[in-house]
Every structure is written in C-alpha cells, then in structure tokens.
Scaffold this active site. Structure first.
Site, PDB file in Angstrom:
ATOM      1  N   VAL A  14       0.832  -1.200   0.000  1.00 30.09           N
ATOM      2  CA  VAL A  14       0.000   0.000   0.000  1.00 30.09           C
ATOM      3  C   VAL A  14       0.873   1.259   0.000  1.00 30.09           C
ATOM      4  CG1 VAL A  14      -1.673   1.317   1.362  1.00 30.09           C
ATOM      5  CG2 VAL A  14      -1.952  -1.150   1.087  1.00 30.09           C
ATOM      6  N   LEU A 265     -16.309 -15.317  -7.732  1.00 29.07           N
ATOM      7  CA  LEU A 265     -17.111 -16.536  -7.724  1.00 29.07           C
ATOM      8  C   LEU A 265     -16.312 -17.685  -8.338  1.00 29.07           C
ATOM      9  CD1 LEU A 265     -20.736 -15.382  -8.692  1.00 29.07           C
ATOM     10  CD2 LEU A 265     -19.875 -16.089  -6.454  1.00 29.07           C
ATOM     11  N   GLY A 268     -12.505 -22.767  -5.601  1.00 31.84           N
ATOM     12  CA  GLY A 268     -11.114 -23.208  -5.541  1.00 31.84           C
ATOM     13  C   GLY A 268     -10.722 -23.649  -4.160  1.00 31.84           C
ATOM     14  N   CYS A 275      -4.700  -9.898   3.482  1.00 32.34           N
ATOM     15  CA  CYS A 275      -5.862  -9.080   3.850  1.00 32.34           C
ATOM     16  C   CYS A 275      -7.096  -9.879   4.274  1.00 32.34           C
ATOM     17  CB  CYS A 275      -6.230  -8.150   2.707  1.00 32.34           C
ATOM     18  SG  CYS A 275      -5.019  -6.846   2.523  1.00 32.34           S
ATOM     19  N   LYS A 335      -1.842 -15.898  -4.675  1.00 34.56           N
ATOM     20  CA  LYS A 335      -2.591 -15.704  -5.917  1.00 34.56           C
ATOM     21  C   LYS A 335      -1.571 -15.450  -7.022  1.00 34.56           C
ATOM     22  CE  LYS A 335      -4.417 -11.470  -6.588  1.00 34.56           C
ATOM     23  NZ  LYS A 335      -5.109 -10.198  -6.379  1.00 34.56           N
TER      24      LYS A 335
HETATM   25  N1  LIG Z   1      -1.620  -5.672   0.719  1.00 43.00           N
HETATM   26  C1  LIG Z   1      -2.826  -5.360   0.331  1.00 43.00           C
HETATM   27  O1  LIG Z   1      -3.339  -5.901  -0.665  1.00 43.00           O
HETATM   28  C2  LIG Z   1      -3.639  -4.329   1.066  1.00 43.00           C
HETATM   29  C3  LIG Z   1      -4.763  -3.760   0.456  1.00 43.00           C
HETATM   30  C4  LIG Z   1      -5.506  -2.813   1.143  1.00 43.00           C
HETATM   31  C5  LIG Z   1      -5.165  -2.462   2.447  1.00 43.00           C
HETATM   32  N2  LIG Z   1      -4.077  -3.060   3.032  1.00 43.00           N
HETATM   33  C6  LIG Z   1      -3.755  -2.643   4.402  1.00 43.00           C
HETATM   34  O2  LIG Z   1      -2.718  -1.683   4.351  1.00 43.00           O
HETATM   35  C7  LIG Z   1      -1.799  -1.840   5.439  1.00 43.00           C
HETATM   36  C8  LIG Z   1      -0.421  -2.133   4.906  1.00 43.00           C
HETATM   37  O3  LIG Z   1      -0.479  -3.322   4.159  1.00 43.00           O
HETATM   38  P1  LIG Z   1       0.742  -3.813   3.257  1.00 43.00           P
HETATM   39  O4  LIG Z   1       0.327  -5.079   2.605  1.00 43.00           O
HETATM   40  O5  LIG Z   1       1.233  -2.682   2.452  1.00 43.00           O
HETATM   41  O6  LIG Z   1       1.771  -4.139   4.430  1.00 43.00           O
HETATM   42  P2  LIG Z   1       3.243  -4.702   4.380  1.00 43.00           P
HETATM   43  O7  LIG Z   1       3.348  -5.674   5.459  1.00 43.00           O
HETATM   44  O8  LIG Z   1       3.591  -5.071   2.974  1.00 43.00           O
HETATM   45  O9  LIG Z   1       4.089  -3.386   4.752  1.00 43.00           O
HETATM   46  C9  LIG Z   1       3.971  -2.685   5.957  1.00 43.00           C
HETATM   47  C10 LIG Z   1       5.266  -1.938   6.164  1.00 43.00           C
HETATM   48  O10 LIG Z   1       5.195  -1.109   7.316  1.00 43.00           O
HETATM   49  C11 LIG Z   1       6.506  -0.992   7.848  1.00 43.00           C
HETATM   50  N3  LIG Z   1       6.476  -0.373   9.204  1.00 43.00           N
HETATM   51  C12 LIG Z   1       6.062  -0.916  10.369  1.00 43.00           C
HETATM   52  N4  LIG Z   1       6.165   0.007  11.362  1.00 43.00           N
HETATM   53  C13 LIG Z   1       6.651   1.145  10.819  1.00 43.00           C
HETATM   54  C14 LIG Z   1       6.962   2.454  11.311  1.00 43.00           C
HETATM   55  N5  LIG Z   1       6.809   2.766  12.602  1.00 43.00           N
HETATM   56  N6  LIG Z   1       7.413   3.385  10.439  1.00 43.00           N
HETATM   57  C15 LIG Z   1       7.577   3.082   9.146  1.00 43.00           C
HETATM   58  N7  LIG Z   1       7.316   1.853   8.616  1.00 43.00           N
HETATM   59  C16 LIG Z   1       6.848   0.911   9.434  1.00 43.00           C
HETATM   60  C17 LIG Z   1       7.000  -2.414   7.773  1.00 43.00           C
HETATM   61  O11 LIG Z   1       8.407  -2.462   7.827  1.00 43.00           O
HETATM   62  C18 LIG Z   1       6.460  -2.836   6.390  1.00 43.00           C
HETATM   63  O12 LIG Z   1       7.405  -2.574   5.385  1.00 43.00           O
HETATM   64  C19 LIG Z   1      -2.390  -2.983   6.283  1.00 43.00           C
HETATM   65  O13 LIG Z   1      -3.221  -2.424   7.251  1.00 43.00           O
HETATM   66  C20 LIG Z   1      -3.229  -3.752   5.279  1.00 43.00           C
HETATM   67  O14 LIG Z   1      -4.265  -4.465   5.882  1.00 43.00           O
HETATM   68  C21 LIG Z   1      -3.293  -3.952   2.370  1.00 43.00           C
END
Ligand SMILES: NC(=O)c1ccc[n+]([C@@H]2O[C@H](COP(=O)([O-])OP(=O)(O)OC[C@H]3O[C@@H](n4cnc5c(N)ncnc54)[C@H](O)[C@@H]3O)[C@@H](O)[C@H]2O)c1
Length: 446
Positions: A14, A265, A268, A275, A335
């Site tokens: 994100v 749908l 699988g 997430c 995926k």
């Molecule tokens: N991956 C997805 O498809 C997706 C989609 C929508 C929402 N989200 C949500 O977005 C958020 C992030 O997801 P993601 O998949 O990008 O996470 P991720 O695990 O890929 O990355 C999170 C990052 O945050 C960093 N971090 C932790 N503490 C920190 C701090 N104090 N300062 C700076 N960096 C710090 C970690 O080192 C890591 O690199 C989550 O809440 C997730 O649920 C993810």
C-alpha cells in the site's frame, strides 16, 4: 498552484504504490521505513516485492528525485511535507484480533514531529484498522505527543485502501471509489482537494463520512468478497455430490445476474493473502468485543480453513496412501502475479502432504525464494513447471498463474510417473483433460 508534498510511512504494497502513484504525477514524496534493506532497494528503483507495472515508474520517480525513501526518519518526513499517509502493517494477534503496535509506534513518531511543526498538517490513516481506532487510539496519541488539538492543530482522516496485490499499482491509479473518513470538514477538504488534483476530471466517486464508517467500509468490503469465495466453495463442495454438476458453469450463470456479478465466484482452494484472512478474523474479534457475534463470518472463515485440505483429500482418493508418493505442486503464492505467501493455500496443503509422508516438489514463477524461508529443505524446489512434474505421481494445481493455464494434457502425461492432476483453481477444461489423464477438479460432480 504548487503541488502539495506527501510523506508515506510503511512502504509495503500500500505504502509503496501510494508513494509511486503520487510521485509519478509530479508530487514530491518522502517515504520512511524501519527497514533499511527495503529502503536501499527502493532508492535504487527496485521494488522489494513482485508487483507488475511498478518497477518502471519506481525507477523513474527515484531517478528524477520525486521519491526518496528514508530510514527511520518520520520526523523529517512529516516536517518536510503537507500530508502524511500512514500505511504500516496491521497484522493479526494469535487470537485473531488486530495488532495495532505498528500503528501506535508510527503515530507516536508522527505526533512528536507535529510538535515541532508550525504549519497545518494532515495525518491520513491508510492502513486497515478496526472501527474506532482512528478516533480512540490515533487521535489521542497525536494530541498527546504534538501537544496540539486535532482539528485546529492538525488534520486527521481515515482513507482505506482497496488495491489488490497483483494489480496493486493499477488499482491505486484507477480506484473504483475514494472513501474519506474525516475528523472535521477542514481535514476532509484537504484530502479531497489532494485527490481532485491527482485524478483531475477522472476523480472516482468520493464518499465523505465519519472516521469509523470509513474504517468499517474497508472491513465490510473485504468480508463480503471473502463471503462470496466461501459461498461458491460450498456450492463447489455440493456439486461434487451431484452427478454431472459443475460449479464453474453454476458460477458463470450466477455471475450474469447483474445483482450478483461475476467476480469472486471462482471456486477453488479458498482465499489467502495478507488481507482477507486477517480482516475477517479482526472483524469477528472486534464485533465479539462489542457484544455481537458475527456468525456469518465465522462460517466464512471456517469454510476457508477446511477448503485447501480438499486438495489433499482428492490426492488420497486418487493415489491411496501418500507415503513415499511424489506430489508436484504448481503455484505457491497466495494468488497469481505476486510473490506474497502470507496465508497462501499452499502452506496448509504442503504441511498436510508432508504429514501424510508424501515427497513434495514445488514450482512457482516468483515465490520460490519466499517459500524456501517457510519450508526450508522439507520440500524440493523446481525451476520450471516441467521440471516439477518430472516423475510425479500426482500434480496439485494451487495458484492460477497464466503460465500454468497454457499447459496441455501432454505436458503432464509426458513427464509424470502417473498422470494424475487435481485442478484446485478450475483453470483446465475437465473434458479435455479427463480424456487424456486421471483428472479431477474442485466442484465437479462425477
Ligand atoms: N496488501 C494489500 O493488498 C492491502 C490492500 C488494502 C489495504 N491493506 C492494508 O494496508 C496496510 C499495509 O499493508 P501492506 O500489505 O502494504 O503491508 P506490508 O506488510 O507489505 O508493509 C507494511 C510496512 O510497514 C513498515 N512499518 C512498520 N512500522 C513502521 C513504522 N513505525 N514506520 C515506518 N514503517 C513501518 C513495515 O516495515 C512494512 O514494510 C495494512 O493495514 C493492510 O491491511 C493492504
């Protein structure tokens, strides 16, 4: 008008897509992370994970100086920008509830920085957080550390992200909707005007609402998608008991109904990734704390737990005892188009196969390095699909990579010891494959 400057904390899927997205449209972006290795890669223009269409723009934006990733420098990131997106991880605790430690520490750092800032700054929670988090946890920490009042001293929004891994960057650039949860109108106006500038005439429908409604919209969306998947998987399991039934055709016909729609749908082995599993669990736990049991989502989750093991059950039905049998696994990532293995269906499947005494060889176009950190030398890793199939007694198709969709029955029959294929993602034509080999798939009534 001078473009606003943006900081991003947490540079995972994100954070990085947000950062590259804004930088690619000319905004100055400062990212900050705790992870020095990740920062070094990003500053060389190398994405730290596999995500299509990200590399080129990351390289360009780093080269032209619009994106810079700092290590542990939240203060600089906040002081030198107008708005901060907080996109740190929000994993699950062992009991399924949300672990907010990264949100808390990063918010604490932002608050400290705000204390040294004289101009208005908007803090935007982009991570997925349970309803109430921004109001009851983020806001008090920011106010305490900055010694300022939310609203007058700084702005606060909750802006959930809806990207899908595998098309994360595209989704960031062309989202279906923007949800802005706002502490007050001034905060919401500031964020909406950023998006108006970013998207121009093509700004997607924008919903402005309260902080907690925005938080819940994200969970409600993911929970419904997970529900669709578990629903079609229960139909698949039912189809297996009905001679001649095929869940794929059931789903196609259902999807043509505009009230239902065709997406999510695909029957699988269930959903995985960073997430859906954690968000469904977090909402169940959060709701339980509020005194309301989410029975529907409990069922969704429990169906998803047993679904991958069906692949192993099929394997036993077709091969008998699995002790010493060579099983080829095609696909390890949760995926296609990602190397992410968080909650990947391959994990319970492989663990169960190992428990049954099978010898497992696996291949994935990009996830093998991550798989090695999970399974170490308990399984073998192949460098191609053909190498994976060599001398196998059975093949389990686990991830729907395009490269696997191109395989023909002959690709299996010529390499395998016994041509037995289990299609866990319904990518092969049952008629064509069952003519040439022992074939079964999720959701086929024989
Ligand atoms: N991956 C997805 O498809 C997706 C989609 C929508 C929402 N989200 C949500 O977005 C958020 C992030 O997801 P993601 O998949 O990008 O996470 P991720 O695990 O890929 O990355 C999170 C990052 O945050 C960093 N971090 C932790 N503490 C920190 C701090 N104090 N300062 C700076 N960096 C710090 C970690 O080192 C890591 O690199 C989550 O809440 C997730 O649920 C993810």
């Amino acid at each position: 008008m001078k473009k606003q400057t943006i900081s991003v904390l947490g540079i995972g899927y994100v954070g990085l897509c947000t950062a590259v997205g804004f930088a690619s449209r000319g905004y100055n972006v400062i990212a900050s992370t705790h992870d020095a290795e990740k920062a070094a890669k990003i500053n060389k223009g190398i994405p730290p994970f596999h995500e299509p269409n990200l590399q080129k723009l990351l390289e360009e934006t780093v080269q032209n100086g619009l994106l810079n990733c700092l290590i542990n420098q939240t203060e600089t990131a906040v002081l030198e920008t107008d708005l901060t997106f907080n996109a740190v991880g929000t994993p699950s605790k062992p009991d399924g509830s949300i672990d907010l430690q990264f949100i808390e520490t990063s918010t604490y750092e932002i608050g400290k920085a705000l204390n040294k800032k004289n101009t208005y700054h908007v803090v935007i929670v982009k991570s997925t957080v349970v309803p109430g988090t921004t109001q009851n946890i983020v806001k008090p920490i920011l106010e305490k550390e900055s010694k300022k009042l939310c609203g007058s001293g700084f702005g606060l929004c909750m802006n959930p992200e809806f990207l899908r891994q595998g098309s994360a960057f595209e989704d960031t650039m062309h989202t279906d909707r923007i949800v802005i949860g706002e502490y007050d109108k001034k905060s919401g106006d500031a964020l909406e005007s950023l998006y108006q500038d970013f998207y121009g005439k093509n700004i997607p429908p924008t919903i402005r609402t309260t902080l907690s409604t925005a938080e819940l919209i994200k969970y409600a969306s993911n929970s419904l998608l997970a529900t669709k998947i578990s629903f079609i998987n229960t139909m698949a399991n039912l189809c297996e008991k009905i001679p001649g039934a095929d869940v794929k055709i059931v789903a196609t016909a259902m999807g043509l109904d505009k009230r239902i729609g065709p997406l999510f749908l695909n029957a699988g082995l269930g959903y995985g990734g960073s997430c859906f599993p954690k968000d469904v669990k977090a909402l169940i736990a959060h709701s339980k704390n509020l005194g309301y049991r989410l029975e529907l989502l409990e069922a969704v989750e429990s169906i998803n737990k047993t679904q991958p093991l069906k692949a192993v059950q099929f394997c036993k039905e077709l091969l008998g005892n699995l002790k010493g049998k060579r099983v080829a696994i095609l696909g390890l990532a949760f995926k296609a188009d990602t190397d992410d293995m968080r909650e990947a269906r391959a994990i319970p499947i492989i663990n169960q196969l190992l428990e049954e005494g099978a010898n497992v060889t696996a291949y994935d176009p990009v996830a093998v390095p991550i798989a090695k950190t999970i399974f170490e030398n308990k399984i073998q890793y192949a460098s191609s699909a053909t190498a994976c199939l060599k001398n196998a007694d059975c093949c389990l198709l686990v991830t729907e990579w395009d490269e696997f969709k191109k395989l023909k029955p002959e690709d299996f029959t010529k390499s395998m010891k016994q041509p037995v294929l289990i299609d866990g993602r319904r990518i092969y034509d049952p008629e064509e494959f069952s003519r040439k080999m022992k074939f079964t798939a999720i959701g086929l009534g024989h």
